[in-house]
Write a protein that holds these residues in place. Structure first.
Motif, PDB file in Angstrom:
ATOM      1  N   LYS A  63       0.855  -1.197   0.000  1.00 40.38           N
ATOM      2  CA  LYS A  63       0.000   0.000   0.000  1.00 40.38           C
ATOM      3  C   LYS A  63       0.882   1.235   0.000  1.00 40.38           C
ATOM      4  CE  LYS A  63      -4.193  -1.804   1.604  1.00 40.38           C
ATOM      5  NZ  LYS A  63      -5.583  -1.386   1.429  1.00 40.38           N
ATOM      6  N   PHE A  64       0.340   2.314  -0.514  1.00 43.76           N
ATOM      7  CA  PHE A  64       1.017   3.601  -0.356  1.00 43.76           C
ATOM      8  C   PHE A  64       0.814   4.060   1.087  1.00 43.76           C
ATOM      9  CE2 PHE A  64       0.432   3.330  -4.865  1.00 43.76           C
ATOM     10  CZ  PHE A  64       1.494   4.040  -5.404  1.00 43.76           C
ATOM     11  N   MET A  65       1.785   4.794   1.600  1.00 43.24           N
ATOM     12  CA  MET A  65       1.641   5.422   2.913  1.00 43.24           C
ATOM     13  C   MET A  65       1.661   6.928   2.707  1.00 43.24           C
ATOM     14  SD  MET A  65       3.986   3.792   5.938  1.00 43.24           S
ATOM     15  CE  MET A  65       5.518   3.777   5.051  1.00 43.24           C
ATOM     16  N   LEU A  66       0.706   7.601   3.320  1.00 42.41           N
ATOM     17  CA  LEU A  66       0.705   9.064   3.329  1.00 42.41           C
ATOM     18  C   LEU A  66       1.078   9.458   4.761  1.00 42.41           C
ATOM     19  CD1 LEU A  66       0.058  11.423   1.384  1.00 42.41           C
ATOM     20  CD2 LEU A  66      -2.250  11.446   2.362  1.00 42.41           C
ATOM     21  N   VAL A  67       2.324   9.892   4.936  1.00 38.80           N
ATOM     22  CA  VAL A  67       2.885  10.017   6.285  1.00 38.80           C
ATOM     23  C   VAL A  67       3.049  11.469   6.710  1.00 38.80           C
ATOM     24  CG1 VAL A  67       4.810   9.333   7.774  1.00 38.80           C
ATOM     25  CG2 VAL A  67       4.240   7.955   5.778  1.00 38.80           C
ATOM     26  N   TYR A  68       2.594  11.736   7.930  1.00 35.37           N
ATOM     27  CA  TYR A  68       2.783  13.079   8.489  1.00 35.37           C
ATOM     28  C   TYR A  68       3.281  12.954   9.927  1.00 35.37           C
ATOM     29  CZ  TYR A  68       1.910  17.882   9.925  1.00 35.37           C
ATOM     30  OH  TYR A  68       2.067  19.157  10.399  1.00 35.37           O
ATOM     31  N   PHE A  69       4.268  13.780  10.255  1.00 34.40           N
ATOM     32  CA  PHE A  69       4.803  13.816  11.628  1.00 34.40           C
ATOM     33  C   PHE A  69       4.281  15.052  12.347  1.00 34.40           C
ATOM     34  CE2 PHE A  69       8.301  10.673  11.689  1.00 34.40           C
ATOM     35  CZ  PHE A  69       8.342  10.338  10.339  1.00 34.40           C
ATOM     36  N   GLY A  70       3.878  14.881  13.601  1.00 32.09           N
ATOM     37  CA  GLY A  70       3.400  16.018  14.379  1.00 32.09           C
ATOM     38  C   GLY A  70       3.161  15.577  15.811  1.00 32.09           C
ATOM     39  N   TYR A  71       2.252  16.242  16.493  1.00 29.19           N
ATOM     40  CA  TYR A  71       1.921  15.829  17.867  1.00 29.19           C
ATOM     41  C   TYR A  71       0.515  16.280  18.205  1.00 29.19           C
ATOM     42  CZ  TYR A  71       3.094  20.613  19.463  1.00 29.19           C
ATOM     43  OH  TYR A  71       3.143  21.978  19.655  1.00 29.19           O
ATOM     44  N   THR A  72      -0.132  15.526  19.049  1.00 31.24           N
ATOM     45  CA  THR A  72      -1.560  15.758  19.281  1.00 31.24           C
ATOM     46  C   THR A  72      -1.845  17.063  20.012  1.00 31.24           C
ATOM     47  OG1 THR A  72      -1.728  14.655  21.428  1.00 31.24           O
ATOM     48  CG2 THR A  72      -1.902  13.249  19.473  1.00 31.24           C
ATOM     49  N   TYR A  73      -0.895  17.579  20.774  1.00 36.12           N
ATOM     50  CA  TYR A  73      -1.130  18.832  21.489  1.00 36.12           C
ATOM     51  C   TYR A  73      -0.871  20.049  20.601  1.00 36.12           C
ATOM     52  CZ  TYR A  73      -1.597  16.217  25.830  1.00 36.12           C
ATOM     53  OH  TYR A  73      -2.028  15.348  26.805  1.00 36.12           O
ATOM     54  N   CYS A  74      -0.501  19.821  19.361  1.00 40.37           N
ATOM     55  CA  CYS A  74      -0.235  20.919  18.420  1.00 40.37           C
ATOM     56  C   CYS A  74      -1.506  21.749  18.261  1.00 40.37           C
ATOM     57  CB  CYS A  74       0.186  20.352  17.065  1.00 40.37           C
ATOM     58  SG  CYS A  74       0.623  21.614  15.866  1.00 40.37           S
ATOM     59  N   PRO A  75      -1.421  23.051  18.506  1.00 42.36           N
ATOM     60  CA  PRO A  75      -2.628  23.878  18.487  1.00 42.36           C
ATOM     61  C   PRO A  75      -3.206  24.119  17.099  1.00 42.36           C
ATOM     62  CG  PRO A  75      -0.702  25.248  18.937  1.00 42.36           C
ATOM     63  CD  PRO A  75      -0.224  23.814  18.903  1.00 42.36           C
ATOM     64  N   ASP A  76      -2.395  24.162  16.075  1.00 43.12           N
ATOM     65  CA  ASP A  76      -2.945  24.563  14.779  1.00 43.12           C
ATOM     66  C   ASP A  76      -2.392  23.817  13.567  1.00 43.12           C
ATOM     67  OD1 ASP A  76      -0.420  25.739  14.981  1.00 43.12           O
ATOM     68  OD2 ASP A  76      -1.244  27.693  15.508  1.00 43.12           O
ATOM     69  N   VAL A  77      -1.075  23.768  13.426  1.00 41.24           N
ATOM     70  CA  VAL A  77      -0.482  23.247  12.187  1.00 41.24           C
ATOM     71  C   VAL A  77      -0.865  21.784  11.948  1.00 41.24           C
ATOM     72  CG1 VAL A  77       1.668  22.774  10.952  1.00 41.24           C
ATOM     73  CG2 VAL A  77       1.437  24.880  12.266  1.00 41.24           C
ATOM     74  N   CYS A  78      -0.694  20.952  12.967  1.00 44.64           N
ATOM     75  CA  CYS A  78      -0.985  19.519  12.793  1.00 44.64           C
ATOM     76  C   CYS A  78      -2.458  19.250  12.489  1.00 44.64           C
ATOM     77  CB  CYS A  78      -0.557  18.715  14.016  1.00 44.64           C
ATOM     78  SG  CYS A  78       1.217  18.674  14.219  1.00 44.64           S
ATOM     79  N   PRO A  79      -3.393  19.815  13.271  1.00 44.11           N
ATOM     80  CA  PRO A  79      -4.801  19.553  12.934  1.00 44.11           C
ATOM     81  C   PRO A  79      -5.143  20.014  11.524  1.00 44.11           C
ATOM     82  CG  PRO A  79      -4.636  20.700  15.053  1.00 44.11           C
ATOM     83  CD  PRO A  79      -3.244  20.590  14.509  1.00 44.11           C
ATOM     84  N   THR A  80      -4.599  21.157  11.118  1.00 41.02           N
ATOM     85  CA  THR A  80      -4.876  21.668   9.771  1.00 41.02           C
ATOM     86  C   THR A  80      -4.352  20.709   8.717  1.00 41.02           C
ATOM     87  OG1 THR A  80      -4.690  23.925  10.589  1.00 41.02           O
ATOM     88  CG2 THR A  80      -4.509  23.634   8.210  1.00 41.02           C
ATOM     89  N   GLU A  81      -3.118  20.243   8.908  1.00 40.58           N
ATOM     90  CA  GLU A  81      -2.518  19.345   7.919  1.00 40.58           C
ATOM     91  C   GLU A  81      -3.250  18.004   7.887  1.00 40.58           C
ATOM     92  OE1 GLU A  81      -0.813  19.305   4.809  1.00 40.58           O
ATOM     93  OE2 GLU A  81       0.027  20.952   5.987  1.00 40.58           O
ATOM     94  N   LEU A  82      -3.658  17.518   9.036  1.00 44.34           N
ATOM     95  CA  LEU A  82      -4.398  16.245   9.069  1.00 44.34           C
ATOM     96  C   LEU A  82      -5.781  16.410   8.424  1.00 44.34           C
ATOM     97  CD1 LEU A  82      -3.271  14.979  12.574  1.00 44.34           C
ATOM     98  CD2 LEU A  82      -2.789  13.874  10.388  1.00 44.34           C
ATOM     99  N   GLN A  83      -6.365  17.599   8.566  1.00 46.55           N
ATOM    100  CA  GLN A  83      -7.634  17.866   7.879  1.00 46.55           C
ATOM    101  C   GLN A  83      -7.413  17.918   6.368  1.00 46.55           C
ATOM    102  OE1 GLN A  83      -8.972  21.344   9.982  1.00 46.55           O
ATOM    103  NE2 GLN A  83      -9.717  20.065  11.668  1.00 46.55           N
ATOM    104  N   ASN A  84      -6.305  18.506   5.951  1.00 45.68           N
ATOM    105  CA  ASN A  84      -5.980  18.530   4.517  1.00 45.68           C
ATOM    106  C   ASN A  84      -5.804  17.119   3.968  1.00 45.68           C
ATOM    107  OD1 ASN A  84      -6.021  21.300   4.453  1.00 45.68           O
ATOM    108  ND2 ASN A  84      -3.797  21.541   4.557  1.00 45.68           N
ATOM    109  N   MET A  85      -5.105  16.283   4.732  1.00 44.63           N
ATOM    110  CA  MET A  85      -4.925  14.890   4.319  1.00 44.63           C
ATOM    111  C   MET A  85      -6.280  14.188   4.230  1.00 44.63           C
ATOM    112  SD  MET A  85      -1.550  13.863   6.573  1.00 44.63           S
ATOM    113  CE  MET A  85      -1.716  12.076   6.408  1.00 44.63           C
TER     114      MET A  85
END
Ligand code: NI
Length: 198
Positions: A63-85
């Motif tokens: 399978k292809f993997m779509l990989v993103y590194f971040g952390y759950t307490y991230c206030p903005d960047v990570c949730p935004t990027e995960l929403q984009n994904m």
């Protein structure tokens, strides 16, 4: 030779030397990439998923993997990027079944299996949340050339936040790097970029 002339000649020689050094270093980089025939991003890892199961990179083969590194307490960047994904995966429609979205924490101290399990539910179905020991996390971040650093932040839970690079990686069914999507990539662009390979 006058003094001025001597200085001019010396400067010219220095300029040639610098150009030579620059050329060699540029050339070496190109040769490194060429010798490997691919960009050296990604590699073997051993982590723990949101159900507490140990997983390795080999579990994702086929399978292809779509990989993103971040952390759950991230206030903005990570949730935004995960929403984009999430939006990009939705855009792929039925072809999304060929792609496993993966979120790898750079903050294993706070991102326990339980925290990851709760967090991934906020995003796309099938999102795999990976954590591990600090050593395991440092190792996988290194292979993906992901930078992360703890930063004192008195307003944050635990008194710190994490600086980290924000890049989405598409890895092929053979585990090799295929494509990356930088900050500012729209979900449509990401879906388009992924679809090319499906
Ligand atoms: Ni973040």
């Amino acid at each position: 030779m006058t003094k001025t002339r001597l200085i001019t000649v010396l400067l010219a020689v220095l300029a040639l030397l610098l150009a030579g050094v620059w050329y060699l270093s540029e050339n070496r980089n190109t040769q490194d990439a060429g010798a490997q025939g691919e960009v050296l991003i990604g590699g073997p890892f051993r982590l723990v998923d949101e159900s507490g199961k140990t997983v390795t990179d080999e579990d994702f083969r086929g399978k292809f993997m779509l990989v993103y590194f971040g952390y759950t307490y991230c206030p903005d960047v990570c949730p935004t990027e995960l929403q984009n994904m999430t939006a990009a995966m939705a855009d792929l429609g039925s072809k999304a079944s060929q792609v496993v979205p993966v979120f790898i924490t750079v903050d294993p101290e706070r991102d326990t299996v339980q925290v990851m399990s709760d967090y991934v539910k906020h995003f796309m179905p099938g999102l795999v949340g990976l954590t591990g020991t600090p050593e395991q996390v440092a190792s996988v971040a290194k292979t993906y050339r992901v930078f992360f650093q703890k930063v004192t932040d008195e307003g944050a839970t635990g008194g710190y936040s994490m600086d980290h690079s924000s890049i989405v990686y598409l890895m092929g069914p053979d585990g090799r790097f295929v494509e990356h999507f930088g900050p500012g990539t729209t979900p449509q662009q990401m879906a388009e970029g992924i679809r090319k390979y499906l």
